[in-house]
Scaffold this active site. Structure first.
Site, PDB file in Angstrom:
ATOM      1  N   ARG A  89       0.829  -1.199   0.000  1.00 29.12           N
ATOM      2  CA  ARG A  89       0.000   0.000   0.000  1.00 29.12           C
ATOM      3  C   ARG A  89       0.869   1.258   0.000  1.00 29.12           C
ATOM      4  O   ARG A  89       0.569   2.230  -0.686  1.00 29.12           O
ATOM      5  CB  ARG A  89      -0.900  -0.024   1.240  1.00 29.12           C
ATOM      6  CG  ARG A  89      -1.927   1.076   1.270  1.00 29.12           C
ATOM      7  CD  ARG A  89      -2.735   0.982   2.550  1.00 29.12           C
ATOM      8  NE  ARG A  89      -3.786   1.973   2.579  1.00 29.12           N
ATOM      9  CZ  ARG A  89      -4.383   2.380   3.681  1.00 29.12           C
ATOM     10  NH1 ARG A  89      -4.009   1.878   4.835  1.00 29.12           N
ATOM     11  NH2 ARG A  89      -5.343   3.273   3.651  1.00 29.12           N
ATOM     12  N   HIS A 110     -11.812   5.373   4.612  1.00 34.21           N
ATOM     13  CA  HIS A 110     -12.534   4.779   3.489  1.00 34.21           C
ATOM     14  C   HIS A 110     -11.787   3.489   3.156  1.00 34.21           C
ATOM     15  O   HIS A 110     -10.883   3.459   2.329  1.00 34.21           O
ATOM     16  CB  HIS A 110     -12.538   5.720   2.281  1.00 34.21           C
ATOM     17  CG  HIS A 110     -13.080   5.091   1.030  1.00 34.21           C
ATOM     18  ND1 HIS A 110     -14.348   4.577   0.949  1.00 34.21           N
ATOM     19  CD2 HIS A 110     -12.514   4.870  -0.187  1.00 34.21           C
ATOM     20  CE1 HIS A 110     -14.540   4.084  -0.257  1.00 34.21           C
ATOM     21  NE2 HIS A 110     -13.437   4.251  -0.963  1.00 34.21           N
TER      22      HIS A 110
END
Length: 333
Positions: A106, A193
């Site tokens: 990520r 989110h």
């Protein structure tokens, strides 16, 4: 052609070229075009600018929208690879970014997007210093933080789409379980989110009837009706499922962005779950971007709604903040 125009029109004053209802969308992928189409279809802007690095696709998308203008309220649609076209934008929507490679971490994805944003954000601010910037690119919370840092704009004018769509998914799934309209279900998803988002079960209500008061353990491990697993987990997993089925998500986020744009242009002061700097709220002391319910007006965010969260919800929010802060701290700006 000029002589024909002179025969048709008698000019009495020079036309005004600058627009007060101008939206720029950066990135003409599936998400960017869903945003552009939703804004156009809902008659929210009188000028829509598209920017991308792929000139041929950019021109094609522009032409496709232009050819439908006879079926909408008048809106000028322009496109260019040069950011000068964006000058005077009231709202800039950023959907551009790199996709995650197989096996990529990520943080690596974030860093690649930081490099992309370095070529986008300063250009937007250069030509539209009074703009609001809405970040849609993922991971949206971290990239909204990056945008805030790169732009130099005040925090109320830089925000991300955050959990606005997550909250809409939450209400839809609640509505299916309760067999009522989604608009009659009131509930919020806050935090990241993503996987560490927080369902605010303590505030879920229908017409003022709070489900938490009727079923105190709703959303908890002891809940024998499994509301958390059946509702919130589906919210978290839904994007993955849609991507697995059709390759990407687009229409719902496009509608979400259009609703946010409407809030800015109409100064309606609606409450949205948007990614913002949460320093000073719920005991968070760092400059980290997460979603909380905020009041949105023509100049950006004006207030954060001070939700009365349970201790468990606050702890989950802190865990979400900690996870995102670790990613932020690893970014090389």
């Amino acid at each position: 052609m000029a002589s024909t125009i002179k025969e048709v029109f008698a000019e009495i004053a020079a036309p005004v070229e600058n627009s007060h209802g101008k939206v720029t969308v950066v990135g003409v992928g599936q998400v960017g075009m869903a945003c552009a189409y939703s804004i156009l279809q809902q008659n929210l802007a009188n000028e829509l600018c598209l920017v991308d690095v792929v000139a041929d696709k950019l021109k094609g998308e522009m032409m496709d929208l232009q050819h439908g203008l006879a079926f909408t309220r008048h809106c000028t649609v322009k496109a260019d690879t040069d950011y000068s076209i964006t000058a005077g934008s009231k709202l800039c929507v950023v959907t551009a970014g790199a996709r995650q490679r197989e096996g990529e971490t990520r943080l690596s994805l974030v860093q690649r997007n930081v490099e992309i944003f370095k070529g986008i954000i300063p250009q937007l601010v250069k030509y539209s210093p009074d703009t609001c910037i809405l970040v849609v690119s993922n991971p949206v919370d971290v990239l909204t933080y990056v945008t805030w840092k790169l732009s130099g704009l005040p925090r109320e004018r830089v925000f991300g789409s955050g959990t606005n769509l997550d909250s809409a998914r939450f209400r839809f799934l609640l509505s299916e379980k309760l067999n009522i309209a989604p608009s009659s279900c009131h509930g919020w998803i806050i935090g990241e989110h993503g996987d560490s988002s927080v369902a605010v079960w303590s505030g879920v209500n229908v017409a003022g009837v709070t489900l938490h008061e009727i079923k105190p353990d709703i959303g908890e491990k002891t809940d024998n009706e499994h509301w958390e697993a059946e509702i919130h987990k589906k919210v978290v997993d839904s994007a993955y499922e849609i991507i697995k089925l059709k390759g990407y998500t687009s229409w719902a986020i496009g509608l979400s962005v259009a609703k946010i744009a409407q809030g800015i242009f109409s100064n309606s002061r609606n409450v949205f779950a948007l990614s913002t700097n949460v320093k000073g709220f719920h005991g968070i002391n760092d400059d980290v971007y997460l979603s909380l319910p905020v009041v949105l007006g023509s100049a950006g965010l004006t207030h954060v709604v001070k939700q009365q969260l349970t201790e468990a919800e606050v702890q989950k929010l802190h865990n979400s903040a900690k996870a995102l802060l670790e990613v932020q701290n690893g970014i090389v700006m």
